[in-house]
Design an enzyme around this catalytic site. Structure first.
Site, PDB file in Angstrom:
ATOM      1  N   HIS A 556      41.385  39.266  36.616  1.00 28.36           N
ATOM      2  CA  HIS A 556      40.034  39.744  36.300  1.00 28.36           C
ATOM      3  C   HIS A 556      39.927  41.214  36.685  1.00 28.36           C
ATOM      4  O   HIS A 556      40.798  41.752  37.356  1.00 28.36           O
ATOM      5  CB  HIS A 556      39.002  38.949  37.120  1.00 28.36           C
ATOM      6  CG  HIS A 556      39.173  39.130  38.598  1.00 28.36           C
ATOM      7  ND1 HIS A 556      40.159  38.475  39.323  1.00 28.36           N
ATOM      8  CD2 HIS A 556      38.542  39.944  39.489  1.00 28.36           C
ATOM      9  CE1 HIS A 556      40.102  38.870  40.597  1.00 28.36           C
ATOM     10  NE2 HIS A 556      39.127  39.758  40.722  1.00 28.36           N
ATOM     11  N   ASP A 558      37.003  43.852  38.573  1.00 25.42           N
ATOM     12  CA  ASP A 558      35.918  43.547  39.501  1.00 25.42           C
ATOM     13  C   ASP A 558      34.542  44.004  39.026  1.00 25.42           C
ATOM     14  O   ASP A 558      33.535  43.523  39.526  1.00 25.42           O
ATOM     15  CB  ASP A 558      36.214  44.158  40.880  1.00 25.42           C
ATOM     16  CG  ASP A 558      37.258  43.342  41.641  1.00 25.42           C
ATOM     17  OD1 ASP A 558      37.512  42.180  41.250  1.00 25.42           O
ATOM     18  OD2 ASP A 558      37.833  43.859  42.619  1.00 25.42           O
ATOM     19  N   HIS A 628      43.521  42.387  38.003  1.00 24.42           N
ATOM     20  CA  HIS A 628      44.372  41.861  39.073  1.00 24.42           C
ATOM     21  C   HIS A 628      44.115  40.382  39.286  1.00 24.42           C
ATOM     22  O   HIS A 628      43.090  39.843  38.851  1.00 24.42           O
ATOM     23  CB  HIS A 628      44.113  42.626  40.374  1.00 24.42           C
ATOM     24  CG  HIS A 628      42.677  42.563  40.817  1.00 24.42           C
ATOM     25  ND1 HIS A 628      41.704  43.381  40.266  1.00 24.42           N
ATOM     26  CD2 HIS A 628      42.043  41.795  41.723  1.00 24.42           C
ATOM     27  CE1 HIS A 628      40.530  43.113  40.823  1.00 24.42           C
ATOM     28  NE2 HIS A 628      40.705  42.136  41.714  1.00 24.42           N
ATOM     29  N   ARG A 638      45.676  31.783  53.686  1.00 21.14           N
ATOM     30  CA  ARG A 638      45.728  33.229  53.449  1.00 21.14           C
ATOM     31  C   ARG A 638      44.338  33.809  53.628  1.00 21.14           C
ATOM     32  O   ARG A 638      43.398  33.434  52.939  1.00 21.14           O
ATOM     33  CB  ARG A 638      46.203  33.464  52.016  1.00 21.14           C
ATOM     34  CG  ARG A 638      46.157  34.905  51.520  1.00 21.14           C
ATOM     35  CD  ARG A 638      46.175  34.850  50.001  1.00 21.14           C
ATOM     36  NE  ARG A 638      46.487  36.093  49.329  1.00 21.14           N
ATOM     37  CZ  ARG A 638      45.567  36.922  48.858  1.00 21.14           C
ATOM     38  NH1 ARG A 638      44.271  36.698  49.075  1.00 21.14           N
ATOM     39  NH2 ARG A 638      45.929  37.986  48.169  1.00 21.14           N
TER      40      ARG A 638
HETATM   41  O1  LIG Z   1      42.349  38.254  47.744  1.00 21.03           O
HETATM   42  C1  LIG Z   1      42.870  39.000  46.915  1.00 21.03           C
HETATM   43  O2  LIG Z   1      43.983  39.517  47.099  1.00 21.03           O
HETATM   44  C2  LIG Z   1      42.124  39.346  45.638  1.00 21.03           C
HETATM   45  C3  LIG Z   1      40.737  38.799  45.554  1.00 21.03           C
HETATM   46  C4  LIG Z   1      39.989  39.384  44.403  1.00 21.03           C
HETATM   47  O3  LIG Z   1      40.510  40.001  43.543  1.00 21.03           O
HETATM   48  C5  LIG Z   1      38.518  39.224  44.322  1.00 21.03           C
HETATM   49  O4  LIG Z   1      37.960  38.511  45.151  1.00 21.03           O
HETATM   50  O5  LIG Z   1      37.931  39.850  43.428  1.00 21.03           O
HETATM   51 FE   LIG Z   2      39.099  41.088  42.388  1.00 14.87          FE
END
Ligand SMILES: O=C(O)CCC(=O)C(=O)O
Ligand SMILES: [Fe+3]
Length: 704
Positions: A556, A558, A628, A638
């Site tokens: 996606h 952001d 990403h 994680r």
């Molecule tokens: O946690 C991550 O590495 C990416 C999370 C992400 O892209 C988001 O929450 O928009």
């Molecule tokens: Fe993100």
């Protein structure tokens, strides 16, 4: 304050650095902070004064007429006639030096002030600054404490305790970014780096004064290092190292052995000067490289005669270098008529000739007297090296690791300060990540800070579970659980005593740390505000991981709705259109899978991938240029702090301010941060074993 501990009057000959240091540590161990500071500073001052005296006296006595060898042998000329001349000159030089030392440092100066090798190493490692920072801290002199801490940290970047202490200093209200200054690093490094930065921006004219200063100052540093080679300590050290060898001979064997050790020491100076503080390897070819940069920069701005002088100087190191020869021809052609006065720089000519003379003698001693010599230079002409050694030396040099050139110049000047201040390093820039606005930075959190935040996430999740709110399935995949904690929720839980307030406090501080770095890196001229901060943990659900095909977080962007078919991204709701920069600050790496990756707008072609780890920040602009996702987390948990920044003040995170107010509470004020903070830990109170090398324990000074 005990009377004897006041610093001596200015102008008085300094006391021996190791006695001052020992007294300083004793005062430190007794918790007498002000005397400890005075003594430690005096120890540093005395050591510097000693170095200067050695340099000045050496230069003075070398220049003294009548001290050098008389030109013609006297009436007793014949075989061995040089012997009395040489030895007489040596006696005269020794007399001159003794007198000079006595003038500068009081009677018996040199002997009284000799420094044992244990202490010399401690000073080289900048250890006094570790004690100083703690003593200043106790005296509530936070600015000086931070400067001392920074000075120590620069030379000991892997020192974990100091890393944590630095983080504490950064959080204290009395400490400003300017407080983190380096009190020891010779200024030629800053000049060198500034020069390179200008060159990187094609600003040859601006680079030139810096490059010239760097060259002159680093040459001067070589001189002062060489002066140290004639001191008694150096001989002592060398003799310790080569115990038993060479010391049994008669007069000439002893002189030859002694002389060889002086030469070895002098030759080592170039490597010392070319080694940045805190690094173990020198910048390769430090001096030739500087000359190359100088001649190129001079040529760029049209200073042809200076370009010629510098390229001729470079050619003294590498006479066969094709590029330099071509450049020389070009400069000479452009200059037109030949300029007879134009030759290599005098400072470099002297430097090279002197070094070659020393190498010649050293290689002779290697071949015929069994001496050892590790040539620090790459440019030594093969003809100087004994046949039998050449092959081996070439192999060694091929294997020899070098300190890399400093990282490429940053786009912003003050970015460097931010990095330094935070102890943060830029690990990958946009180019290395195959994108436009992306960066990976490391070192934003200490391991202890990651621990605190992980604990916060865990405690919050358990508090949630107690109130019937089980970590729910991830909105993105049925194979993972997902827990999120906002700053406000954390503050409320802390207020209610369900989680430690230290963690909630740290969450706020860290988000501000990320914001200021992101702003400095990507948006120095336009303030960024936090718009949302979220501590997120994703855990693999056991037994559901075989042949998983999905992602932990689908691809996606952001701040827009990505359409992978067309590669377009619609900046409209439900996307959070006001997000301008994104940050992911990772807390751990003890899980399987879960790497972050960037793709082309087709959401398929992976362009870069980043493995999470404690203290690593991935920062990037929030638009279509940075689609990403996260690979499946197939084992373990994680955790990351996800933050979004906005240029729009109206979208500033209200919760952040509320959380801050909640945590501060009515009774606490900013001023006593220093007294509430547990503060930097003291360096070990164990006194260094001063007596080891000196042979007897340091005496307590009678005058105390
Ligand atoms: O946690 C991550 O590495 C990416 C999370 C992400 O892209 C988001 O929450 O928009
Ligand atoms: Fe993100």
């Amino acid at each position: 304050e005990p009377p004897g501990l006041a610093p001596p009057s200015p102008g008085a000959p300094p006391q021996a650095p190791d006695l001052l240091y020992a007294d300083g540590l004793r005062a430190y161990a007794a918790g007498a902070w002000a005397p400890a500071v005075a003594l430690l500073r005096e120890a540093l001052r005395s050591r510097a004064a000693l170095g200067r005296a050695r340099l000045d006296c050496g230069a003075h006595c070398a220049a003294e007429p009548g001290v050098s060898l008389p030109a013609a042998p006297g009436p007793d000329s014949g075989p061995g006639a040089w012997e009395p001349l040489l030895l007489r000159a040596a006696l005269r030089r020794a007399e001159c030096l003794t007198q000079c030392w006595a003038r500068r440092l009081g009677p018996g100066g040199a002997a009284r002030l000799r420094v044992g090798s244990a202490i010399r190493d401690a000073f080289r490692r900048r250890e006094p600054y570790n004690y100083l920072q703690r003593a200043y801290y106790q005296l509530k002199k936070l600015d000086l404490a931070a400067a001392a801490a920074h000075t120590f940290f620069v030379a000991n970047p892997a020192h974990l305790q100091m890393r944590e202490d630095m983080a504490k200093y950064r959080r204290m209200s009395g400490v400003r970014p300017q407080s983190f200054r380096d009190l020891e690093t010779p200024p030629y490094w800053a000049a060198f780096d500034t020069g390179l930065e200008h060159l990187g921006r094609q600003e040859a004219g601006l680079a030139l004064p810096w490059l010239e200063e760097a060259l002159q100052e680093s040459l001067a540093q070589v001189e002062s290092c060489r002066a140290g080679c004639e001191g008694p300590e150096e001989q002592e050290r060398e003799a310790e190292e080569e115990e038993g060898t060479g010391s049994q001979g008669g007069l000439y064997e002893a002189i030859a052995g002694h002389w060889t050790r002086v030469l070895q020491c002098r030759q080592r100076c170039v490597g010392d000067v070319a080694t940045r503080p805190g690094r173990s390897l020198p910048v390769p070819d430090f001096f030739p490289t500087q000359l190359r940069r100088l001649h190129e920069a001079h040529a760029q701005v049209g200073n042809l005669s200076q370009a010629t002088e510098n390229v001729l100087s470079f050619l003294l190191f590498y006479p066969e270098d094709e590029a330099a020869k071509t450049a020389l021809d070009r400069y000479q052609a452009q200059l037109g008529e030949p300029r007879p006065g134009l030759g290599p720089r005098e400072d470099i000519q002297r430097f090279v000739l002197r070094s070659l003379g020393e190498k010649r003698q050293l290689y002779y001693a290697v071949e015929h007297l069994g001496a050892s010599f590790k040539d620090p230079d790459l440019w030594t002409p093969a003809a100087f090296i004994p046949e039998g050694l050449r092959e081996k030396l070439r192999e060694d040099q091929e294997k020899r690791p070098w300190d890399d050139e400093p990282p490429q110049p940053k786009p912003l000047t003050h970015w460097k300060d931010v990095l330094l201040m935070e102890g943060v390093t830029l690990t990958q820039d946009a180019r290395q990540l195959n994108g436009s606005e992306r960066a990976v930075l490391d070192g934003l959190l200490t391991p202890a800070e990651c621990g605190v935040l992980l604990q916060l996430a865990k405690d919050a999740a358990e508090a949630g579970a107690r109130s019937g709110y089980r970590g729910r399935r991830s909105p993105h995949t049925p194979h993972e659980r997902f827990e999120g904690l906002t700053v406000l929720k954390a503050a409320q839980l802390a207020r209610a005593g369900a989680v430690g307030s230290q963690g909630a406090q740290l969450l706020l501080e860290v988000s501000e740390r990320v914001r200021s770095l992101t702003q400095a890196y990507f948006s120095p001229d336009r303030p960024l505000h936090l718009s949302f901060t979220h501590l997120v943990c994703r855990s693999a659900i056991e037994g559901e991981q075989a042949q998983r095909m999905d992602l932990s977080h689908p691809v996606h962007a952001d701040n827009c709705v990505l359409d992978p078919d067309t590669g377009e991204c619609w900046r409209e709701p439900p996307a959070y259109t006001y997000r301008d920069y994104s940050g992911l600050l990772y807390l751990n790496d003890d899980f399987q899978g879960g790497d972050l990756f960037f793709t082309e707008p087709n959401a398929l072609t992976v362009t870069a991938q980043v493995r999470p780890r404690c203290g690593r920040l991935v920062a990037f602009s929030s638009g279509v240029e940075n689609p990403h996702g996260v690979w499946a987390v197939t084992r373990g948990r994680r955790c990351a702090l996800a933050l979004w920044h906005t240029w729009a003040p109206e979208h500033r995170e209200q919760e952040w301010t509320e959380a801050k107010a909640l945590l501060r509470g009515p009774e606490k004020d900013e001023e006593d941060v220093a007294s509430r903070d547990p503060g930097p830990e003291p360096p070990s109170r164990r006194l260094p074993r001063l007596q080891d090398k000196a042979g007897k324990p340091p005496r307590i000074r009678e005058e105390l």
